[in-house]
Design a protein around this motif. Structure first.
Motif, PDB file in Angstrom:
ATOM      1  N   THR A   1       0.829  -1.211   0.000  1.00 14.08           N
ATOM      2  CA  THR A   1       0.000   0.000   0.000  1.00 14.08           C
ATOM      3  C   THR A   1       0.862   1.259   0.000  1.00 14.08           C
ATOM      4  OG1 THR A   1      -1.785  -1.136   1.178  1.00 14.08           O
ATOM      5  CG2 THR A   1      -1.785   1.277   1.254  1.00 14.08           C
ATOM      6  N   ILE A   2       1.912   1.235   0.810  1.00 15.88           N
ATOM      7  CA  ILE A   2       2.791   2.402   0.912  1.00 15.88           C
ATOM      8  C   ILE A   2       3.535   2.631  -0.403  1.00 15.88           C
ATOM      9  CG2 ILE A   2       4.844   3.336   2.039  1.00 15.88           C
ATOM     10  CD1 ILE A   2       3.911   1.959   4.602  1.00 15.88           C
ATOM     11  N   LYS A   3       4.030   1.558  -1.026  1.00 20.17           N
ATOM     12  CA  LYS A   3       4.728   1.707  -2.295  1.00 20.17           C
ATOM     13  C   LYS A   3       3.794   2.225  -3.378  1.00 20.17           C
ATOM     14  CE  LYS A   3       7.753  -1.519  -3.455  1.00 20.17           C
ATOM     15  NZ  LYS A   3       8.396  -2.848  -3.649  1.00 20.17           N
ATOM     16  N   SER A   4       2.551   1.791  -3.330  1.00 16.53           N
ATOM     17  CA  SER A   4       1.552   2.299  -4.273  1.00 16.53           C
ATOM     18  C   SER A   4       1.339   3.790  -4.058  1.00 16.53           C
ATOM     19  CB  SER A   4       0.236   1.542  -4.093  1.00 16.53           C
ATOM     20  OG  SER A   4      -0.779   2.090  -4.915  1.00 16.53           O
ATOM     21  N   ALA A   5       1.273   4.184  -2.778  1.00 19.70           N
ATOM     22  CA  ALA A   5       1.093   5.600  -2.449  1.00 19.70           C
ATOM     23  C   ALA A   5       2.286   6.424  -2.918  1.00 19.70           C
ATOM     24  CB  ALA A   5       0.904   5.762  -0.938  1.00 19.70           C
ATOM     25  N   LEU A   6       3.479   5.880  -2.774  1.00 21.74           N
ATOM     26  CA  LEU A   6       4.688   6.587  -3.202  1.00 21.74           C
ATOM     27  C   LEU A   6       4.690   6.807  -4.713  1.00 21.74           C
ATOM     28  CD1 LEU A   6       7.348   4.784  -0.977  1.00 21.74           C
ATOM     29  CD2 LEU A   6       6.555   7.148  -0.751  1.00 21.74           C
ATOM     30  N   GLU A   7       4.228   5.821  -5.471  1.00 19.09           N
ATOM     31  CA  GLU A   7       4.117   5.975  -6.917  1.00 19.09           C
ATOM     32  C   GLU A   7       3.185   7.134  -7.264  1.00 19.09           C
ATOM     33  OE1 GLU A   7       4.406   2.231  -9.666  1.00 19.09           O
ATOM     34  OE2 GLU A   7       3.292   1.655  -7.872  1.00 19.09           O
ATOM     35  N   SER A   8       2.028   7.154  -6.607  1.00 19.92           N
ATOM     36  CA  SER A   8       1.052   8.218  -6.867  1.00 19.92           C
ATOM     37  C   SER A   8       1.624   9.581  -6.487  1.00 19.92           C
ATOM     38  CB  SER A   8      -0.234   7.964  -6.068  1.00 19.92           C
ATOM     39  OG  SER A   8      -0.851   6.768  -6.468  1.00 19.92           O
ATOM     40  N   MET A   9       2.351   9.630  -5.396  1.00 21.05           N
ATOM     41  CA  MET A   9       2.943  10.891  -4.936  1.00 21.05           C
ATOM     42  C   MET A   9       3.956  11.419  -5.940  1.00 21.05           C
ATOM     43  SD  MET A   9       3.282   9.760  -0.945  1.00 21.05           S
ATOM     44  CE  MET A   9       4.511  10.988  -0.496  1.00 21.05           C
ATOM     45  N   MET A  10       4.812  10.534  -6.455  1.00 22.16           N
ATOM     46  CA  MET A  10       5.803  10.965  -7.443  1.00 22.16           C
ATOM     47  C   MET A  10       5.136  11.462  -8.718  1.00 22.16           C
ATOM     48  SD  MET A  10       9.085   8.367  -7.273  1.00 22.16           S
ATOM     49  CE  MET A  10       8.132   6.847  -7.146  1.00 22.16           C
ATOM     50  N   TYR A  11       4.067  10.800  -9.106  1.00 21.02           N
ATOM     51  CA  TYR A  11       3.350  11.182 -10.326  1.00 21.02           C
ATOM     52  C   TYR A  11       2.716  12.559 -10.183  1.00 21.02           C
ATOM     53  CZ  TYR A  11      -0.092  11.095 -14.096  1.00 21.02           C
ATOM     54  OH  TYR A  11      -0.848  11.409 -15.198  1.00 21.02           O
ATOM     55  N   VAL A  12       2.082  12.801  -9.055  1.00 22.29           N
ATOM     56  CA  VAL A  12       1.371  14.065  -8.834  1.00 22.29           C
ATOM     57  C   VAL A  12       2.329  15.207  -8.516  1.00 22.29           C
ATOM     58  CG1 VAL A  12      -0.263  15.264  -7.324  1.00 22.29           C
ATOM     59  CG2 VAL A  12      -0.753  12.934  -8.081  1.00 22.29           C
ATOM     60  N   TRP A  13       3.401  14.898  -7.772  1.00 20.89           N
ATOM     61  CA  TRP A  13       4.299  15.940  -7.279  1.00 20.89           C
ATOM     62  C   TRP A  13       5.048  16.636  -8.409  1.00 20.89           C
ATOM     63  CZ3 TRP A  13       3.883  18.585  -3.243  1.00 20.89           C
ATOM     64  CH2 TRP A  13       4.944  19.256  -2.633  1.00 20.89           C
ATOM     65  N   GLY A  14       5.458  15.877  -9.421  1.00 20.11           N
ATOM     66  CA  GLY A  14       6.148  16.496 -10.559  1.00 20.11           C
ATOM     67  C   GLY A  14       7.623  16.726 -10.298  1.00 20.11           C
ATOM     68  N   GLN A  15       7.931  17.420  -9.218  1.00 19.98           N
ATOM     69  CA  GLN A  15       9.316  17.683  -8.855  1.00 19.98           C
ATOM     70  C   GLN A  15       9.885  16.475  -8.125  1.00 19.98           C
ATOM     71  OE1 GLN A  15      10.998  20.484  -9.776  1.00 19.98           O
ATOM     72  NE2 GLN A  15       9.114  20.924 -10.907  1.00 19.98           N
ATOM     73  N   PRO A  16      11.230  16.397  -7.979  1.00 22.99           N
ATOM     74  CA  PRO A  16      11.814  15.282  -7.229  1.00 22.99           C
ATOM     75  C   PRO A  16      11.217  15.192  -5.831  1.00 22.99           C
ATOM     76  CG  PRO A  16      13.524  16.445  -8.427  1.00 22.99           C
ATOM     77  CD  PRO A  16      12.279  17.258  -8.584  1.00 22.99           C
ATOM     78  N   LEU A  17      10.773  14.005  -5.437  1.00 19.94           N
ATOM     79  CA  LEU A  17      10.154  13.779  -4.136  1.00 19.94           C
ATOM     80  C   LEU A  17      11.233  13.403  -3.124  1.00 19.94           C
ATOM     81  CD1 LEU A  17       7.545  13.399  -2.409  1.00 19.94           C
ATOM     82  CD2 LEU A  17       7.557  11.005  -3.167  1.00 19.94           C
ATOM     83  N   GLU A  18      11.403  14.230  -2.100  1.00 24.08           N
ATOM     84  CA  GLU A  18      12.423  13.969  -1.094  1.00 24.08           C
ATOM     85  C   GLU A  18      12.011  12.811  -0.197  1.00 24.08           C
ATOM     86  OE1 GLU A  18      13.390  17.429   1.136  1.00 24.08           O
ATOM     87  OE2 GLU A  18      14.076  18.579  -0.600  1.00 24.08           O
ATOM     88  N   VAL A  19      12.990  12.020   0.194  1.00 21.81           N
ATOM     89  CA  VAL A  19      12.745  10.881   1.074  1.00 21.81           C
ATOM     90  C   VAL A  19      12.097  11.356   2.375  1.00 21.81           C
ATOM     91  CG1 VAL A  19      13.855   9.097   2.481  1.00 21.81           C
ATOM     92  CG2 VAL A  19      14.606   9.478   0.129  1.00 21.81           C
ATOM     93  N   LYS A  20      12.579  12.483   2.903  1.00 21.94           N
ATOM     94  CA  LYS A  20      12.038  13.022   4.157  1.00 21.94           C
ATOM     95  C   LYS A  20      10.559  13.345   4.019  1.00 21.94           C
ATOM     96  CE  LYS A  20      12.566  16.903   7.364  1.00 21.94           C
ATOM     97  NZ  LYS A  20      13.309  18.156   7.654  1.00 21.94           N
ATOM     98  N   THR A  21      10.181  13.973   2.911  1.00 23.35           N
ATOM     99  CA  THR A  21       8.781  14.330   2.672  1.00 23.35           C
ATOM    100  C   THR A  21       7.919  13.084   2.530  1.00 23.35           C
ATOM    101  OG1 THR A  21       9.441  16.376   1.544  1.00 23.35           O
ATOM    102  CG2 THR A  21       7.204  15.569   1.142  1.00 23.35           C
ATOM    103  N   ALA A  22       8.428  12.108   1.775  1.00 24.42           N
ATOM    104  CA  ALA A  22       7.699  10.857   1.573  1.00 24.42           C
ATOM    105  C   ALA A  22       7.457  10.153   2.902  1.00 24.42           C
ATOM    106  CB  ALA A  22       8.477   9.948   0.629  1.00 24.42           C
ATOM    107  N   ALA A  23       8.464  10.159   3.761  1.00 26.15           N
ATOM    108  CA  ALA A  23       8.351   9.511   5.072  1.00 26.15           C
ATOM    109  C   ALA A  23       7.296  10.188   5.934  1.00 26.15           C
ATOM    110  CB  ALA A  23       9.706   9.523   5.773  1.00 26.15           C
ATOM    111  N   GLU A  24       7.293  11.526   5.920  1.00 24.78           N
ATOM    112  CA  GLU A  24       6.338  12.280   6.733  1.00 24.78           C
ATOM    113  C   GLU A  24       4.902  12.037   6.269  1.00 24.78           C
ATOM    114  OE1 GLU A  24       7.710  16.268   6.335  1.00 24.78           O
ATOM    115  OE2 GLU A  24       9.316  16.040   7.832  1.00 24.78           O
ATOM    116  N   VAL A  25       4.695  12.066   4.957  1.00 27.56           N
ATOM    117  CA  VAL A  25       3.345  11.887   4.418  1.00 27.56           C
ATOM    118  C   VAL A  25       2.823  10.472   4.690  1.00 27.56           C
ATOM    119  CG1 VAL A  25       1.960  11.821   2.305  1.00 27.56           C
ATOM    120  CG2 VAL A  25       3.646  13.639   2.628  1.00 27.56           C
ATOM    121  N   CYS A  26       3.692   9.485   4.547  1.00 27.59           N
ATOM    122  CA  CYS A  26       3.284   8.082   4.737  1.00 27.59           C
ATOM    123  C   CYS A  26       3.386   7.620   6.186  1.00 27.59           C
ATOM    124  CB  CYS A  26       4.126   7.169   3.852  1.00 27.59           C
ATOM    125  SG  CYS A  26       3.868   7.406   2.089  1.00 27.59           S
ATOM    126  N   ASN A  27       3.905   8.509   7.046  1.00 23.21           N
ATOM    127  CA  ASN A  27       4.046   8.193   8.470  1.00 23.21           C
ATOM    128  C   ASN A  27       4.927   6.964   8.688  1.00 23.21           C
ATOM    129  OD1 ASN A  27       3.624   8.701  11.203  1.00 23.21           O
ATOM    130  ND2 ASN A  27       1.829   7.361  11.316  1.00 23.21           N
TER     131      ASN A  27
END
Length: 200
Positions: free
Chosen positions: A6-32
């Motif tokens: 589920t988390i990996k699926s969410a990360l894919e969606s986040m990268m697609y929507v974000w457009g810019q490089p997605l920082e690991v720190k941001t990804a961690a915070e959003v996915c808790n």
């Protein structure tokens, strides 16, 4: 607790929507999740895309991840998007950018010494494009500013890290043998050599 899938699926969606490089720190915070887990999941996703040879790949830029198209598909994308005006750098800008990339951290005085020409105007243009930035100050007399390349530089030229730059043993010699007929007029005339300008 969300599953790894589920988390990996969410990360894919986040990268697609974000457009810019997605920082690991941001990804961690959003996915808790922890930054270590976020890095692991993003790395696994990148490897999965590479293994399957999809037209879309995941490119790592420092501690960030971003969707990009595969370099080998560039000609097809160019046909689809033609006409597209490709932003290019002048010869003088390329020279300065190469010096910064290979010698960083480097001062303007050191760049001037290698080129034999003042680089102030060119450096201003490269900084405005987000390709170079201040990296601190030298311990030399007057403590001049040190410059280096940015994540935008890596993104623009298709590198994951500065370690991927092709080797140049004698940068001064390479530049000295080049044609110096170009003016610092702010024009954009050619791409950075030895790089793959991907479409994102």
């Amino acid at each position: 607790m969300n599953s790894k899938k589920t988390i990996k699926s969410a990360l894919e969606s986040m990268m697609y929507v974000w457009g810019q490089p997605l920082e690991v720190k941001t990804a961690a915070e959003v996915c808790n999740i922890s930054k270590e887990d976020a890095l692991t999941y993003l790395t696994e996703l990148r490897e999965e895309y590479d293994k399957e040879g999809r037209g879309i790949m995941i490119r790592q830029i420092g501690k960030s991840f971003q969707f990009a198209t595969r370099p080998e598909n560039a000609e097809f994308i160019e046909r689809l998007c033609t006409p597209v005006r490709v932003r290019k750098l002048s010869q003088s800008a390329l020279e300065v950018l190469a010096i910064v990339a290979y010698k960083q951290p480097v001062t303007k005085a050191e760049i001037d010494s290698i080129r034999g020409v003042k680089c102030d105007r060119v450096m201003e243009g490269l900084a405005a494009k987000g390709l170079v930035e201040e990296k601190g100050r030298s311990e030399a007399v007057g403590r001049p500013i040190l410059y280096g390349t940015t994540d935008e530089f890596l993104k623009h030229f298709g590198f994951s890290s500065i370690k991927e730059l092709p080797e140049i043993n004698d940068l001064e010699g390479v530049l000295a043998s080049g044609d110096d007929e170009y003016e610092d007029d702010g024009s954009e005339q050619m791409k950075f050599p030895e790089v793959n300008d991907e479409h994102v």
